[in-house]
Structure formats: C-alpha cells, structure tokens
Design a protein around this motif. Structure first.
Motif, short mmCIF file in Angstrom:
data_model
loop_
_atom_site.label_atom_id
_atom_site.label_comp_id
_atom_site.label_asym_id
_atom_site.label_seq_id
_atom_site.Cartn_x
_atom_site.Cartn_y
_atom_site.Cartn_z
N SER A 157 6.09 8.45 -4.63
CA SER A 157 6.03 8.62 -3.17
C SER A 157 5.58 10.02 -2.77
O SER A 157 5.14 10.23 -1.65
N VAL A 158 5.71 10.99 -3.68
CA VAL A 158 5.29 12.38 -3.36
C VAL A 158 4.16 12.83 -4.27
O VAL A 158 3.92 14.03 -4.44
N THR A 159 3.46 11.88 -4.88
CA THR A 159 2.36 12.23 -5.78
C THR A 159 1.07 12.46 -5.00
O THR A 159 0.72 11.68 -4.13
N GLY A 160 0.41 13.57 -5.34
CA GLY A 160 -0.91 13.81 -4.76
C GLY A 160 -2.00 13.22 -5.64
O GLY A 160 -2.78 12.37 -5.21
N ARG A 161 -2.04 13.64 -6.90
CA ARG A 161 -3.03 13.13 -7.86
C ARG A 161 -2.33 12.94 -9.20
O ARG A 161 -1.64 13.84 -9.68
N SER B 267 -0.57 17.04 -8.99
CA SER B 267 -0.21 17.71 -7.74
C SER B 267 0.78 16.84 -6.96
O SER B 267 0.84 15.62 -7.15
N PHE B 268 1.54 17.51 -6.13
CA PHE B 268 2.51 16.80 -5.28
C PHE B 268 2.11 16.97 -3.81
O PHE B 268 1.54 18.01 -3.44
N SER B 269 2.43 15.96 -3.03
CA SER B 269 2.04 16.02 -1.63
C SER B 269 2.95 15.10 -0.80
O SER B 269 3.42 14.08 -1.29
N LEU B 270 3.15 15.51 0.45
CA LEU B 270 3.90 14.67 1.39
C LEU B 270 2.95 13.92 2.33
O LEU B 270 3.37 13.37 3.35
N ASP B 271 1.65 13.92 1.97
CA ASP B 271 0.66 13.28 2.85
C ASP B 271 0.97 11.81 3.10
O ASP B 271 0.80 11.31 4.21
N THR B 272 1.42 11.10 2.04
CA THR B 272 1.71 9.67 2.21
C THR B 272 2.83 9.47 3.22
O THR B 272 2.78 8.57 4.06
N TRP B 273 3.85 10.31 3.13
CA TRP B 273 4.98 10.20 4.07
C TRP B 273 4.51 10.48 5.49
O TRP B 273 4.85 9.74 6.42
N ALA C 246 3.20 -4.80 -3.06
CA ALA C 246 3.16 -4.92 -4.53
C ALA C 246 1.99 -5.76 -4.99
O ALA C 246 1.64 -5.73 -6.18
N ALA C 247 1.36 -6.50 -4.11
CA ALA C 247 0.25 -7.36 -4.51
C ALA C 247 -1.00 -6.57 -4.84
O ALA C 247 -2.00 -7.16 -5.23
N GLY C 248 -0.97 -5.27 -4.72
CA GLY C 248 -2.16 -4.49 -5.07
C GLY C 248 -2.35 -3.27 -4.20
O GLY C 248 -3.42 -2.68 -4.18
N GLY C 249 -1.31 -2.89 -3.47
CA GLY C 249 -1.41 -1.74 -2.60
C GLY C 249 -1.34 -0.42 -3.35
O GLY C 249 -1.19 -0.38 -4.57
N ASP C 250 -1.46 0.64 -2.61
CA ASP C 250 -1.39 1.99 -3.17
C ASP C 250 0.02 2.25 -3.70
O ASP C 250 1.01 2.02 -3.00
N ARG C 251 0.09 2.74 -4.95
CA ARG C 251 1.42 3.01 -5.52
C ARG C 251 2.18 4.06 -4.73
O ARG C 251 3.41 4.04 -4.69
N ARG C 252 1.47 4.98 -4.10
CA ARG C 252 2.16 6.01 -3.32
C ARG C 252 2.86 5.38 -2.12
O ARG C 252 4.02 5.70 -1.82
#
Length: 565
Positions: free
Chosen positions: A328-332, A342-348, A521-527
């Motif tokens: 959930s906090v992964t950038g790359r 890298s870590f990022s809060l962009d997804t949040w 879970a059917a294929g979305g972004d893991r973040r």
C-alpha cells in the motif's frame, strides 16, 4: 409488568430477526430452482432448471474443487487443533497464543487471502526473498501457486483462518468438561500427556465443539470471497459459479443459479452427514483403542512439531498482512527485488476520497449491525437469567443456523423478499443482511461471561431494594463492560468481513472495504489492493484494541461522576 413483558419478547424478536429471513430466503431460492418465478415468466413447476444446471460445462470440476478444498481444509484445521492442544495442554504457549486468537480471528477472510496471494504468487514476496541468489529465477517461475488447479492455495488460506476459530472454541469447551481433572486421572494411570488428552478429554470436548466444526465445514464448502482470490476461475468452485449465474445479464440464468444454490445447500448437508458418519466410525475405532490400554510416550516430539505448525500458520498470516501493508505504500517494486526501491503515499492520496466514503459505509454498517446484535443478545441473556431458563441444544442449533446454511443458498431469496418489501438496496436491507451473521457470533461471545457473573452481586442489590432494571444497568453492565465491548468488537469484525450479504442486499449501490478488495483482486493494481486490504484488516483490529483499552477509563469516569463534589 409492561417492562417484564417487553424483556420476555426479546427471544422471539431475535429469532424472527435472523431466522425468518433465512427461511424465507431458502423458499425464495427453491421456488425458482423448480421453475416458479412469475417475475421472470416462470409460472409453473418444472425440472428444466436442474436439467440446464447439469448440462453446464465444468460443473463436475466445480464440484470437485468445492469438495476437495472444503473437506480437506476442515479436516486439516480440526486435526491440527486437536494435535496442538493434546501436545501443549497446560503449557505457556497456549496461554500466550490465547491472547493472539482474537486478533487472528478478527482479520477478515479476504484480507488473509490477499495477503497469502501476495506471499506465494510466482512474483510474490517469498519468491523475491530467495531469488535469484538461491533459485536462479530472474523472472517469476511459471508455476500456478495461486488459483492452482486443485485449489490448494484456497485450502491453505482456509486452514489459516479456521484453526484460530477452532482453538478458541475448544479452549472455551475445555473449561466445561473439567479437562484438568480428566487429565490428572489419566496421567495417574500412567498414560502419556498426548494419549491421555486424546483418550480422556477429546471424547468429552468434541461434543461441545461439534457445531463449530460443522460451521467451519459449511463455510469452507461455500466460501466465495476467498475463492475469488485464490481458487481457479475456469471453472471455479460451485459457490463462485452460482454467484456468476446470479449476476449474469441473461435473466434466464437466474433459474440455473437458483438450482445451483440449492445444489450447494444439498452438498453442505451431504458433507455434514458424511462427517457425522465419520464421527461414528472414529468413535467405534476409538473405543477399541481406548480399551487397548496403550499408554503412549512422553510427547516430547509432538510439542515442538505441533507448536511449529500452529505458529507457522500464524506467522504466515502475519507476513501476509505485512505484505499487504508494504504494497500500500510502495512506489516502485520490480521483480526480483526483495524490498521496494521506493516508498510513496501517492496511492493513499490519489484514492483518498473513495477510500474515505467506502470506509465510512463499512464503519456505519458494522457499528449498526453489531450494536443491534448486542442489544438483542443482552435482552435474551437478561431474560434467560430473570426467568431461570437454560439454552437447550435445539436452541443452539437455531442459533447456528445462519452459519450452517451456505450464504449463496438463501441470499437470493432474501433479496427477492427485500424487493417485495421495498427495502432492497437501502441501509435497512444492508444492516439487516449483516445482522444475520453478526448476531450468532455476538451471542456466543457474550453468553459465557454473562452466565458466569456471580449471581450474588445481583441478589445483594435486589435485597437492598433495587429494581431488576436498575440492577441490570448499574450492577451487571458495569461489571460486564469488558466482555460487552469485546462482543461488540467481534460483531463489528464479522460485519466488516461480509461479502455476499453486501452484494445481494446492497444491489451494487453500497460498496464496503471487503467488496472493493475482492473486486480489485481480479487484476487490479497491487498498491490499490494493498490500501483496501490493509484498511479491511485494520478496522477490526482497532475495534479489539478499543475493547481492551476502554473499560478502565470508562470505569474511572463513572467513579468520578459519582464522587461527591
């Protein structure tokens, strides 16, 4: 007199609140299964839906996956529970693990399934930790570790979730069968610790946990949210396939879906009967084994082995939740890196508005369902004590009914009932559908502490002139504050985990953290999946933390409020 009458009506209200929808839902599913559904043109009874069902391609494979994963997961979870308790009874490990059972049970099934998928997928965390330096894999291996053809990943996830539940139920049952006395007698006759537990304790304790075992079996055979994440999808287990038919734009498939839902119910009934026959066979063989007089060894090898298996499952669940939080906090995070670059809060931040709205829906639904369930459970238990009643085995079966009947077997009929009542896709329908499954857990969690409260406190208050209602509010509830809050947390956790009830009662207008996590879970972004799954696991844990932390400050506040100025 009027108040006493109101209290005595709580059991009837409670049974009507959660048994009537189950019964009506089953009838509402059985009628279309035999062709009668006037709204879709089914004006007469026919076996055509069943012929269409058995003509569906992949039905036999769906049945095989359902039976393999359901029976195997239940058997493994039960055997592991028995093996662990027989080997480690009375040890410090059980005391330590007992404190961890509630948080383990609180984590929703979908969050556990997503966490396991993040761990064991070909590009999952476990492969990354040993690649390429140990495996030589520069690319993810071409091995189906998730959605595998035999549903073994689903079986493992079910075992991870059901072992803590069975441990909790068995530990509670041990106190009712005087396990320590039975063990002491058996050990004095020279039996080893493991054999003594199996011969002297298990026969008595199994009678107490039979219904929870059946509930685990029914759930494992009909689970949908975990199967959507971990089981093969072409074809999937029967419950998932039935859900697809119910959601198909072709309305004629509603008849096939209703027949499939009925087949799912028959499958669960057949499995419970099969399990019951297995109980009889094991009991027959067990009596001969007990009479044989084998004493067994000292159990030194059994203790580390059983402890390693149980702690391994707990560690796997914890690692899965850590993977969810990390994503959930992964950038790359490229394969085969062991950790994100890298870590990022962009997804949040990017998904904050919809996450906040969905979290709000989850909170409101969970608190409302748990609050109503708690009110009904307290009313039933107080009525039980004032009238000197005891819960019979028949009533216990009724209490377990929503847990023994597969959700997919009656929720369609319940939805039809809600449409006819004009409450479909409303908050009332959503909370009511969750209440069906929350109420049994809240009642079972609260019943033992409530009944165990020393009656002399209430009698003393009554002798001093207090009315029964005042005794309830000012004596019993303050003393039972911790188990009451714990039951509320259990109910909230059960509500957060509900998937099918939200889909059917919400009719697509309500989304919760569970429905979003499973949908992604059917294929979305893991973040994004990590964000929803992390929140889904976090909310129940926060509820349990509040249940543990709040009693002391609330008691202090109450004492200060009563202190003279």
């Amino acid at each position: 007199m009027r108040r006493r009458g109101l209290l005595s009506s709580f059991p009837a209200i409670t049974l009507a609140a959660f048994l009537a929808p189950v019964g009506a839902g089953l009838i509402g599913t059985w009628l279309p299964a035999f062709g009668f559904f006037p709204a879709l043109g089914g004006e007469s009874f026919t076996l055509a839906p069943w012929r269409a069902l058995f003509a569906q391609p992949g039905l036999a494979e769906s049945l095989r996956l359902t039976l393999v994963s359901g029976l195997l997961a239940t058997l493994l979870a039960f055997l592991l529970t028995v093996f662990f308790l027989a080997a480690c009874h009375g040890g410090r490990l059980i005391l330590m693990l007992r404190g961890l059972l509630a948080p383990l049970i609180a984590v929703p099934h979908a969050a556990v399934a997503l966490g396991l998928a993040f761990l064991i997928a070909p590009s999952g965390w476990l492969v990354r930790l040993v690649s390429p330096w140990a495996t030589g894999w520069e690319l993810p291996p071409d091995v189906a570790t998730v959605q595998d053809p035999n549903a073994l990943a689903l079986t493992l996830a079910l075992v991870m979730k059901e072992v803590p539940f069975l441990l909790l139920m068995t530990l509670a049952a041990l106190e009712q069968v005087r396990a320590e006395e039975r063990l002491a007698v058996a050990r004095s006759l020279g039996y080893g610790p493991v054999v003594a537990w199996l011969k002297a304790v298990l026969p008595a304790v199994y009678r107490q946990i039979r219904l929870p075992v059946y509930a685990v079996l029914a759930f494992s055979l009909s689970v949908v949210d975990m199967a959507l994440i971990l089981a093969p999808l072409t074809p999937p287990p029967l419950a998932v396939q039935v859900l697809r038919w119910f959601n198909d734009p072709d309305l004629s498939l509603r008849f096939v879906a209703a027949a499939g839902a009925t087949l799912q119910l028959l499958l669960v009934i057949a499995a419970i009967v099969l399990w019951r026959l297995g109980e009889a066979a094991v009991a027959l063989a067990g009596r001969a084994w007990i009479a044989g007089g084998q004493r067994g060894g000292d159990g030194r090898a059994a203790r580390p082995l059983s402890a390693g298996l149980v702690l391994g499952l707990a560690a796997l669940a914890a690692a899965g939740l850590a993977a969810v939080a990390l994503w959930s906090v992964t950038g790359r995070w490229r394969y085969p890196d062991a950790l994100p670059a890298s870590f990022s809060l962009d997804t949040w931040t990017r998904h904050a508005p919809e996450v906040a709205a969905i979290t709000g829906t989850t909170l409101v639904t969970g608190l409302a369902a748990a609050g109503i369930a708690l009110l009904l459970a307290l009313g039933c238990l107080e009525n039980e004590q004032r009238r000197g009643l005891t819960l019979s085995n028949r009533a216990l079966w009724l209490l377990y009914a929503p847990l023994l009947v597969p959700q997919v077997a009656f929720l369609f009929g319940t939805q039809v009932l809600a449409i006819q009542a004009g409450i479909d896709a409303t908050w009332i329908a959503l909370v009511w559908s969750h209440l069906l499954f929350v109420l049994p857990y809240v009642f079972l969690t609260l019943a033992d502490p409530y009944r165990a409260l020393d009656e002399r406190y209430a009698r003393t208050a009554l002798c001093l002139g207090a009315r029964p209602n005042r005794v309830f509010w000012q004596v019993k509830l303050p003393m039972l504050l911790r188990p009451v809050l714990f039951a509320l947390a259990v109910g909230f956790a059960v509500s957060v985990a509900q998937y099918l009830p939200t889909l059917f009662a919400g009719a697509g207008r309500f989304a919760t953290l569970t429905t979003e996590a499973v949908g992604l879970a059917a294929g979305g972004d893991r973040r994004v999946m990590g964000v929803y799954a992390f929140l889904q696991a976090l909310l129940p844990l926060l509820a349990f933390a509040a249940a543990l932390a709040l009693p002391r400050p609330l008691a202090l506040t109450r004492r200060l409020a009563k202190a003279p100025a």
